[in-house]
Design a protein around this motif. Structure first.
Motif, PDB file in Angstrom:
ATOM      1  N   GLN A 193       0.820  -1.212   0.000  1.00  0.00           N
ATOM      2  CA  GLN A 193       0.000   0.000   0.000  1.00  0.00           C
ATOM      3  C   GLN A 193       0.859   1.269   0.000  1.00  0.00           C
ATOM      4  N   GLN A 194       1.928   1.267   0.757  1.00  0.00           N
ATOM      5  CA  GLN A 194       2.791   2.450   0.796  1.00  0.00           C
ATOM      6  C   GLN A 194       3.394   2.741  -0.578  1.00  0.00           C
ATOM      7  N   ARG A 195       3.694   1.687  -1.317  1.00  0.00           N
ATOM      8  CA  ARG A 195       4.283   1.861  -2.648  1.00  0.00           C
ATOM      9  C   ARG A 195       3.236   2.248  -3.685  1.00  0.00           C
ATOM     10  N   GLU A 196       2.082   1.608  -3.641  1.00  0.00           N
ATOM     11  CA  GLU A 196       1.103   1.761  -4.721  1.00  0.00           C
ATOM     12  C   GLU A 196       0.050   2.823  -4.443  1.00  0.00           C
ATOM     13  N   GLN A 197      -0.181   3.147  -3.163  1.00  0.00           N
ATOM     14  CA  GLN A 197      -1.150   4.208  -2.829  1.00  0.00           C
ATOM     15  C   GLN A 197      -2.524   3.930  -3.448  1.00  0.00           C
ATOM     16  N   PHE A 198      -3.080   2.766  -3.142  1.00  0.00           N
ATOM     17  CA  PHE A 198      -4.391   2.403  -3.678  1.00  0.00           C
ATOM     18  C   PHE A 198      -5.464   3.372  -3.192  1.00  0.00           C
ATOM     19  N   ASP A 199      -6.439   3.613  -4.061  1.00  0.00           N
ATOM     20  CA  ASP A 199      -7.528   4.539  -3.751  1.00  0.00           C
ATOM     21  C   ASP A 199      -8.623   3.884  -2.924  1.00  0.00           C
ATOM     22  N   LEU A 200      -8.718   2.563  -3.003  1.00  0.00           N
ATOM     23  CA  LEU A 200      -9.738   1.806  -2.266  1.00  0.00           C
ATOM     24  C   LEU A 200      -9.172   0.437  -1.942  1.00  0.00           C
ATOM     25  N   MET A 201      -9.533  -0.082  -0.778  1.00  0.00           N
ATOM     26  CA  MET A 201      -9.078  -1.405  -0.364  1.00  0.00           C
ATOM     27  C   MET A 201     -10.248  -2.179   0.224  1.00  0.00           C
ATOM     28  N   ALA A 202     -10.346  -3.458  -0.128  1.00  0.00           N
ATOM     29  CA  ALA A 202     -11.318  -4.361   0.488  1.00  0.00           C
ATOM     30  C   ALA A 202     -10.599  -5.634   0.911  1.00  0.00           C
ATOM     31  N   ALA A 203     -10.689  -5.942   2.207  1.00  0.00           N
ATOM     32  CA  ALA A 203     -10.111  -7.175   2.759  1.00  0.00           C
ATOM     33  C   ALA A 203     -11.248  -8.165   2.977  1.00  0.00           C
ATOM     34  N   PHE A 204     -11.157  -9.327   2.350  1.00  0.00           N
ATOM     35  CA  PHE A 204     -12.217 -10.324   2.421  1.00  0.00           C
ATOM     36  C   PHE A 204     -11.911 -11.347   3.504  1.00  0.00           C
ATOM     37  N   HIS A 205     -12.864 -11.496   4.416  1.00  0.00           N
ATOM     38  CA  HIS A 205     -12.783 -12.428   5.538  1.00  0.00           C
ATOM     39  C   HIS A 205     -14.059 -13.260   5.554  1.00  0.00           C
ATOM     40  N   THR A 206     -14.173 -14.161   6.521  1.00  0.00           N
ATOM     41  CA  THR A 206     -15.428 -14.849   6.830  1.00  0.00           C
ATOM     42  C   THR A 206     -15.558 -14.884   8.352  1.00  0.00           C
ATOM     43  N   GLN A 207     -16.702 -14.841   8.885  1.00  0.00           N
ATOM     44  CA  GLN A 207     -18.049 -14.942   8.396  1.00  0.00           C
ATOM     45  C   GLN A 207     -18.937 -13.924   9.092  1.00  0.00           C
ATOM     46  N   GLY A 208     -20.207 -13.789   8.649  1.00  0.00           N
ATOM     47  CA  GLY A 208     -21.116 -12.849   9.259  1.00  0.00           C
ATOM     48  C   GLY A 208     -22.074 -12.183   8.303  1.00  0.00           C
ATOM     49  N   ALA A 209     -21.792 -12.275   6.990  1.00  0.00           N
ATOM     50  CA  ALA A 209     -22.636 -11.634   5.981  1.00  0.00           C
ATOM     51  C   ALA A 209     -22.836 -10.154   6.298  1.00  0.00           C
ATOM     52  N   GLU A 210     -21.736  -9.499   6.623  1.00  0.00           N
ATOM     53  CA  GLU A 210     -21.749  -8.065   6.892  1.00  0.00           C
ATOM     54  C   GLU A 210     -20.380  -7.507   6.521  1.00  0.00           C
ATOM     55  N   PHE A 211     -20.283  -6.169   6.536  1.00  0.00           N
ATOM     56  CA  PHE A 211     -18.977  -5.565   6.264  1.00  0.00           C
ATOM     57  C   PHE A 211     -18.840  -4.277   7.058  1.00  0.00           C
ATOM     58  N   TYR A 212     -17.578  -3.923   7.337  1.00  0.00           N
ATOM     59  CA  TYR A 212     -17.237  -2.771   8.171  1.00  0.00           C
ATOM     60  C   TYR A 212     -16.527  -1.738   7.307  1.00  0.00           C
ATOM     61  N   TRP A 213     -16.936  -0.480   7.455  1.00  0.00           N
ATOM     62  CA  TRP A 213     -16.429   0.525   6.525  1.00  0.00           C
ATOM     63  C   TRP A 213     -15.877   1.783   7.193  1.00  0.00           C
ATOM     64  N   GLY A 214     -15.887   1.869   8.514  1.00  0.00           N
ATOM     65  CA  GLY A 214     -15.375   3.045   9.200  1.00  0.00           C
ATOM     66  C   GLY A 214     -14.254   2.707  10.166  1.00  0.00           C
ATOM     67  N   TYR A 215     -13.488   3.729  10.506  1.00  0.00           N
ATOM     68  CA  TYR A 215     -12.496   3.572  11.566  1.00  0.00           C
ATOM     69  C   TYR A 215     -12.200   4.921  12.203  1.00  0.00           C
TER      70      TYR A 215
END
Length: 297
Positions: A193-215
């Motif tokens: 990430q430090q090298r490429e400076q991505f504009d958006l990132m999504a980390a895929f995990h399991t389980q829960g059928a939900e997603f977290y978007w704030g910090y």
């Protein structure tokens, strides 16, 4: 090339798929971004030529290996659609290609995945059994091969997790290590990430059928808009905050103030059964397409 693999998705499966993707599609690039504790390559797959830069990853946690399978399946379907000039989901693949550049690290934790699926090797058997309380079943193992939870390794209030996590030494899950970024797999992901400076990132995990978007309120307004779209296309619940720190998503949002997501695929106990594969893949594909299509809006 078959899209879905109805077998436990270990490092050999991944390596075979990467070799075949590289052979079949000249527009796919692959790169080794680092090595695991036991020396396995951590592979990155790149596809697309647009100005928007996105990154997806899977298998930070060993017993969540189904995330690697569905991310590679998405690359396969996307590549097939590009090669045939057809659509993927509800959009022409060429439109995604021209608008976005996608980076995928499908298996952040290859040593852990190998342990969960294939058991310990002669070289690591004594060590991992000791960490696992001499239990010879490794289905509950989330950590890397040294017993460090890679998604508790990032400098985003890491000290809070270090203090409150119950394991104070290497464990099958939840041990954040002796310091942030102590593990080669976590270091490789931070450097990417430090090298490429991505504009958006999504980390895929399991389980829960939900997603977290704030910090900690560091997420941009774009994150809210994307969360609404992801919720609609996947049927998963959007959750802004949870009481958790030191994850890759947390660090990404804190350091770069860009949209970051932790996607919890499926429901049940890890490792999720392959009977859920098709349903999980549809949700994954829809989120991936929506991210490529809507990032930067």
């Amino acid at each position: 090339m078959s899209i879905l693999s109805y077998r436990p998705y270990d490092f050999r499966e991944l390596s075979d798929d990467i070799e075949e993707l590289s052979r079949l599609y000249s527009f796919i690039q692959t790169e080794e971004i680092g090595r695991s504790v036991e020396g396995r390559p951590i592979w990155e797959i790149r596809i697309g030529e647009g100005t928007k830069k996105l990154h997806f990853n899977g298998s930070f946690h060993a017993n969540e290996w189904i995330t690697s399978s569905v991310l590679v399946s998405f690359i396969k379907e996307y590549a097939q659609a590009l090669a045939s000039g057809s659509s993927i989901g509800w959009v022409l693949a060429k439109k995604l290609w021209s608008e976005a550049s996608l980076s995928v690290v499908p298996m952040v934790n290859p040593d852990g995945v190998e342990l969960v699926i294939n058991g310990p090797s002669a070289a690591n058997e004594q060590q991992v059994k000791a960490i696992n309380g001499e239990v010879e079943q490794f289905d509950g193992w989330k950590a890397n091969i040294r017993g460090v939870d890679l998604n508790n390794q990032f400098p985003a209030n890491w000290d809070i997790e270090k203090e409150r996590k119950e394991p104070k030494s290497p464990a099958p899950r939840d041990y954040p290590g002796e310091r942030p970024l102590s593990e080669p797999e976590a270091i490789a992901m931070a450097k990417l990430q430090q090298r490429e400076q991505f504009d958006l990132m999504a980390a895929f995990h399991t389980q829960g059928a939900e997603f977290y978007w704030g910090y900690e309120g560091n997420e941009p307004e774009e994150s809210r808009l994307l969360a609404e779209i992801f919720e609609r296309v996947s049927g998963y619940q959007a959750v802004r905050f949870i009481d958790s720190h030191a994850g890759y998503k947390d660090w990404f949002i804190q350091e770069f103030q860009r949209p970051g997501f932790t996607i919890e695929l499926g429901k049940g106990c890890n490792p999720l059964p392959l009977t859920q594969l098709e349903e999980i893949y549809i949700a994954t594909r829809n989120i991936c397409i929506a991210a490529l299509l809507n990032a930067g809006t």
